[in-house]
Design an enzyme around this catalytic site. Structure first.
Site: not given
Ligand code: NI
Length: 188
Positions: A46, A51, A88-89, A130-131, A134
């Site tokens: 995701g 991000q 998380c990225l 989660h997204e 963000h």
């Molecule tokens: Ni994330």
């Protein structure tokens, strides 16, 4: 398509709310394609616009054969609770258990700006939540207890020097480096 730099924890953009999209332009379609390219290279499931340094209310999710483009997403229903480990990225190498709704219905628009609603459970539901967080400037570490958050942030403090200017250059990561990360498939 091109691979975009990923902003990591400490970049103020990750804490800002995003702006709803009023229509899809060629530029936004390119952004969405680049986000998929970036997510694939980073081995994520995701990714949200902040991000990659953008302020539009756009996020993508790809779990197994579920591929979602979510423009202006909103949760319209949620049910049950489930706890599972998340990463998380934008916070590489930090993982922790997070409790979220087990199933949910999200309403959003796709890359043609057509409205849709989808019901999701388990990992897909977790990823969508989660997204959307963000897009509201929220990160998974915000859900942790003070003790666990302090431990996670102490570990991150040791990691963050790898990302000057809060930038994670995905294109420079080699497959060798990637294979060392055992949880990579769970970064969102
Ligand atoms: Ni994330």
């Amino acid at each position: 398509m091109s691979i975009l730099d990923i902003r990591v924890l400490g970049d103020p953009l990750l804490r800002q709310a995003t702006t709803p999209v009023t229509g899809v332009t060629d530029e936004l379609r390119r952004l969405i394609a680049d986000m998929f390219d970036t997510m694939h290279h980073a081995r994520g499931i995701g990714l949200a616009a902040p991000q990659v340094g953008r302020t539009e209310r756009i996020a993508i999710v790809e779990v197994d054969d579920e591929r979602l483009v979510m423009i202006n997403p909103e949760i319209v229903k949620q049910e049950g609770r489930a706890k599972a480990e998340e990463g998380c990225l934008s916070i590489p190498d930090i993982y922790a258990d997070v409790e979220r709704s087990k199933s949910m219905v999200v309403r959003a628009r796709d890359e043609r700006f057509e409205a849709y609603e989808i019901e999701a459970t388990d990992l897909v539901a977790r990823c969508i939540q989660h997204e959307i967080d963000h897009l509201d400037g929220k990160l998974f570490v915000d859900y942790l207890s003070v003790l666990k958050r302090t431990a996670a942030l102490a570990k991150w403090k040791l990691e963050q020097g790898k990302y000057p200017g809060h930038i994670r250059r995905v294109s420079l990561e080699t497959p060798e480096e990637l294979s060392e990360h055992e949880h990579l498939n769970e970064e969102l």
